[in-house]
Design an enzyme around this catalytic site. Structure first.
Site, PDB file in Angstrom:
ATOM      1  CE1 TYR A 158      40.490  25.399  48.609  1.00 44.84           C
ATOM      2  CE2 TYR A 158      38.340  25.096  49.629  1.00 44.84           C
ATOM      3  CZ  TYR A 158      39.687  25.378  49.738  1.00 44.84           C
ATOM      4  OH  TYR A 158      40.225  25.646  50.982  1.00 44.84           O
ATOM      5  N   GLY A 159      37.689  24.412  42.572  1.00 41.79           N
ATOM      6  CA  GLY A 159      36.733  23.879  41.600  1.00 41.79           C
ATOM      7  C   GLY A 159      37.228  22.784  40.685  1.00 41.79           C
ATOM      8  CB  CYS A 178      33.255  28.132  48.505  1.00 45.25           C
ATOM      9  SG  CYS A 178      34.062  27.134  47.232  1.00 45.25           S
ATOM     10  CG  ASN A 179      28.067  27.396  44.645  1.00 42.00           C
ATOM     11  OD1 ASN A 179      26.930  26.967  44.695  1.00 42.00           O
ATOM     12  ND2 ASN A 179      28.319  28.690  44.620  1.00 42.00           N
ATOM     13  CB  THR A 180      33.960  23.909  44.850  1.00 42.81           C
ATOM     14  OG1 THR A 180      33.742  24.497  43.560  1.00 42.81           O
ATOM     15  CG2 THR A 180      34.722  22.623  44.687  1.00 42.81           C
ATOM     16  CB  CYS A 220      30.671  29.546  40.792  1.00 40.81           C
ATOM     17  SG  CYS A 220      32.302  30.264  41.151  1.00 40.81           S
ATOM     18  CB  THR A 221      30.587  32.750  45.602  1.00 45.35           C
ATOM     19  OG1 THR A 221      31.910  32.220  45.565  1.00 45.35           O
ATOM     20  CG2 THR A 221      29.739  31.900  46.529  1.00 45.35           C
ATOM     21  CG  HIS A 222      34.541  34.201  41.373  1.00 39.71           C
ATOM     22  ND1 HIS A 222      34.854  33.550  42.537  1.00 39.71           N
ATOM     23  CD2 HIS A 222      35.653  34.904  41.028  1.00 39.71           C
ATOM     24  CE1 HIS A 222      36.105  33.854  42.867  1.00 39.71           C
ATOM     25  NE2 HIS A 222      36.607  34.662  41.968  1.00 39.71           N
TER      26      HIS A 222
END
Lengths: 263, 263
Positions: free
Chosen positions: B17-18, B48-50, B164-166
């Site tokens: 999505y980013g 998800c941050n985005t 960002c969750t990654h």
């Protein structure tokens, strides 16, 4: 083919395709071709290695009235030609994960030269590096190319196929890492020549005119990102694209069953 | 919250999505929440941050009967706490292009500490590096982190938010580049604490049992990639996910107009 009118469809809402499954990519391609079919294109190119590798065969079967080609056969043909008369040439292919997994280049090359040895390598960082706009002499670009390519050089590749339409934007730094002994195949350029040949064979090229043909773009995500990247990739400003959402694509592809999957 | 039953929905057919627009991301999130709503979740997290940055506000308005939260407010709160009593703390945020462009962290942090200085940096290579499975001591990971983070260190950040969750999967090499003076905020961990607090406040946590809750996964692309990545990220094998195509999502979200856009 500067006289041809070109319609370009970029699935910017759902890209990249390179990490996705054959069923998903084929569904997306089917929706796009279904959307473009009413424009009665004289030819359709799947101008993406992943889409070609994962869906060309199925899509040709589903749209038998359309002339459809991809980027892999032209690249494979050029790679075999570049390998010359060597009895057991070693051909490297860098591509997305999905293209490598599909073994499409392997089949296309072995059909022409059964003795060729193929070394395939997914190189998933190159597309994001290119889209980030990094310079060719960026140390990160150089290091990534060394990590991806030097093992192929050490295993003696004669030819390297750039198996993703983004990669030619890194042609210079790739050539520097490979050295002069390895021939580099830009599948995008060979695809354009293949399309020109197909049009000539079918007697369909647009006659020479003093006017250049048009380029009309469609995108599934309405974002300034497309115009920025397109201008950088093309080297000239691209007109504002028409926005078609994935939901409109789906709704406007009548007769296409959404739940059945082709692959 | 090991006793909770968790439903995880990964939009693997349309990720990432980013790099996408607010309208597109909001449409995708709306379809997913519409699909999950019949399960009557006691709480929904846009993990998800985005998705949080681009769609949380609109989605809350469209699903007023659901309790919905995101990852940005908890991360911003933790960042301000970590900045301590410093009058003008400098807070760095690394995130996707879309999250940075949305200025969601800026708003969330300035609401709590008007004097904070924010330095935001899109770091689009980190997700593909993590998904490629690179080791923490890989020279390419180290160089990318140095390129992205050292300019922030040189400008005196006190805190860095992993937006960002990654990114928490790179927490160790990130901490090595930052040095011990910079506090690192893992927005994923703070999001989990935020959800636990919300459940306690609403009197909804599942009572302690000897049994662990279940995790059920849905994905939009049916690919072995999800199970491989999920097992690596979670540290244990994840059960085979249920496949829901984007077209099924769309078809099974009745009453959601596909063409209208919320943002």
């Amino acid at each position: 083919m500067p006289a041809e009118n070109i319609v370009y469809f970029g699935d910017t809402a759902r890209l990249p395709y390179g990490s996705k499954s054959p069923a998903t990519v084929t569904t997306f391609v089917r929706q796009i071709i279904g959307y473009l079919a009413p424009l009665q294109p004289k030819h359709v190119v799947l101008a993406c290695n992943t889409a070609t590798a994962l869906s060309l065969q199925a899509i040709r079967g589903e749209f038998p009235h359309l002339s459809i080609s991809g980027v892999i056969e032209p690249g494979a043909r050029a790679a075999v030609e570049a390998a010359g008369s060597k009895e057991q040439p070693v051909i490297g292919v860098i591509a997305t994960e999905a293209t490598v997994r599909s073994r499409a280049y392997e089949r296309a090359i072995h059909r022409r030269r059964t003795q060729a040895r193929l070394l395939q390598r997914p190189t998933p960082l190159l597309v994001p590096m290119i889209e980030e706009g990094r310079a060719h002499d960026d140390p990160l670009v150089r290091l990534a190319l060394q990590q991806y390519l030097l093992p192929l050089v050490q295993r003696g590749i004669d030819v390297l196929v750039l198996g993703c339409t983004h990669y030619p934007l890194l042609a210079d730094p790739i050539a520097r890492v490979l050295g002069s002994r390895v021939r580099v195949i830009d599948s995008a350029a060979h695809c354009a020549e293949d399309v020109a040949r197909r049009l000539r064979t079918a007697g369909l090229p647009r006659g020479d005119t003093e006017f250049h043909g048009s380029i009309r773009c469609f995108v599934t995500d309405d974002s300034p990102r497309f115009e920025q990247l397109a201008s950088r990739f093309m080297g000239f400003a691209v007109a504002r694209p028409t926005h078609v959402t994935p939901e409109e694509l789906f709704a406007q592809s009548p007769g296409i069953n959404p739940v059945r999957r082709a692959v």
